[in-house]
Enzyme design. Sequence first.
Site, mmCIF file in Angstrom:
data_model
loop_
_atom_site.group_PDB
_atom_site.id
_atom_site.type_symbol
_atom_site.label_atom_id
_atom_site.label_comp_id
_atom_site.label_asym_id
_atom_site.label_seq_id
_atom_site.Cartn_x
_atom_site.Cartn_y
_atom_site.Cartn_z
ATOM 1 N N HIS A 30 -57.106 20.983 -4.389
ATOM 2 C CA HIS A 30 -56.528 21.158 -3.038
ATOM 3 C C HIS A 30 -56.421 19.831 -2.287
ATOM 4 C CE1 HIS A 30 -57.619 25.505 -3.555
ATOM 5 N NE2 HIS A 30 -58.638 24.959 -4.186
ATOM 6 N N SER A 82 -40.438 -4.802 3.253
ATOM 7 C CA SER A 82 -39.636 -4.237 4.335
ATOM 8 C C SER A 82 -38.911 -5.363 5.044
ATOM 9 C CB SER A 82 -40.545 -3.503 5.313
ATOM 10 O OG SER A 82 -39.988 -3.498 6.607
ATOM 11 N N LYS A 106 -45.579 -4.837 4.517
ATOM 12 C CA LYS A 106 -45.260 -3.726 3.617
ATOM 13 C C LYS A 106 -45.206 -4.070 2.139
ATOM 14 C CE LYS A 106 -43.941 0.156 5.678
ATOM 15 N NZ LYS A 106 -44.448 1.436 5.250
ATOM 16 N N GLU A 108 -41.457 6.448 -5.810
ATOM 17 C CA GLU A 108 -40.708 7.403 -4.978
ATOM 18 C C GLU A 108 -39.416 7.824 -5.663
ATOM 19 O OE1 GLU A 108 -40.772 6.036 -0.630
ATOM 20 O OE2 GLU A 108 -41.635 4.364 -1.728
#
Length: 461
Positions: A157, A278, A284, A291
């Site tokens: 979970h 970024s 970043k 992704e």
Amino acid sequence: MSNRMWGGRFSESPDAIMEEINASIDFDRALASQDIAGSKAHAEMLAKAGIISTEDARKIIDGLDQIAAEIEEGRFTFSRNLEDIHMNVEARLAELIGDAAGRLHTARSRNDQVATDFRLWVRDALDDLDRQILALMNALVAKAAKHAGTVMPGFTHLQSAQPVTFGHHMLAYVEMFARDRSRFRDCRVRLNECPLGAAALAGTAFPIDRKMTAAALGFDRPAANSLDAVSDRDFAMEALSAASICAIHLSRFAEEIVIWSSAQFRFVKLSDKFTTGSSIMPQKRNPDAAELVRAKAGRIIGALNALMVVMKGLPLAYSKDMQEDKEQVFDALPSLSLSLAAMAGMVADLQPNEARLREAAGIGFSTATDLADWLVREAGLPFREAHHITGRIVAEAEALEVDLGEMPLEALRKVYPKLDATVFDVLSVDASVASRVSEGGTAPDNVRQRASEWQARLAQE
Ligand code: ARG
């Protein structure tokens, strides 16, 4: 001018919109080499069976080789009014060798032709995927061997559950990808029957030798039923099903990498090679590759759905709907191949942050089960009762704002007087993982053993 392939029956040219909706050459040109291989095998068989002359077969084969070279070198002009790859190749063959070209289509239809070409394409794609999965498994096994004893949190979970090892987590994916590989291999076995010679749908009156063409193209045998041979797209759906499952495995792993590499988790560091920065936020390091792997799974599952919905209402045998099978597969399988390569690259460079993983492994009372097990073993309690007592100890620890291992013995005894100091031996994350020696468990020795078994197995390939 009406169509040169079937102009006898027609007096008018097709509408421009008809041509646009009908043409598949923009995508089925990817089948060029398979189409030429299929035509060469067919021409040789026609000559051997005495259906066309050896002389014509020679001209056809030389012409096809020339076309292959033209395509290879980018000198071939694909034209939309010739609809698809099959007619583009045949029309060019007629320009090159004249009348003999018209004999190639004897005892053949585009229906068995496209079914054959497409199978050959999917077969190559499956072989490529097999190699890509193997490379990823090798990268995972190497990481697992290196980090067999690196403790990390195990979740259920996404809540703290029990400590595991990083190597064990890597090997979990090795098992998944091994099953994916075996699914693709099974798919290849069923795919490998040759539709050529089924002709339009009913077979042919010419004395063709289907075994010969099947063998020439590397198929195990000719497909048994001509109707099925031209209508079956199971192989494509099956490849996309296996691809979807594999993509789901990649996507779950990608999701974990995204979470693990966040500043809040800091479980792993991705290499610069597999991250991006970024344009505005200088700090970043975004896990874009992970992704995109996660996103490609959506595309691949979408392709499976699209093809299944296209197929589900089609009466036997061929319907033009089936032309829409290819784009899905041409998009999905290379997407999976790229995802596998990206994941292999990420894994090879991945640096687990051992200190942080160890620290995180102890958060959230992750050794509570070990405490309950101690009560079963040392105090002879039934597990249910041990579970209850441990629950009360956890509540107490929470109130005191300490971890289980930091609880004063007095506080433990307040809940259960028979507890003694030896209980602390089982409350560390290292003791916890070391104790999980059951078959398939996370104990570092188990993981080392399983990793070396995999290494030996994969090295044989
Ligand atoms: N371009 C077609 C396809 O991909 C080839 C088969 C055409 N057959 C036909 N009967 N119109 O499906």
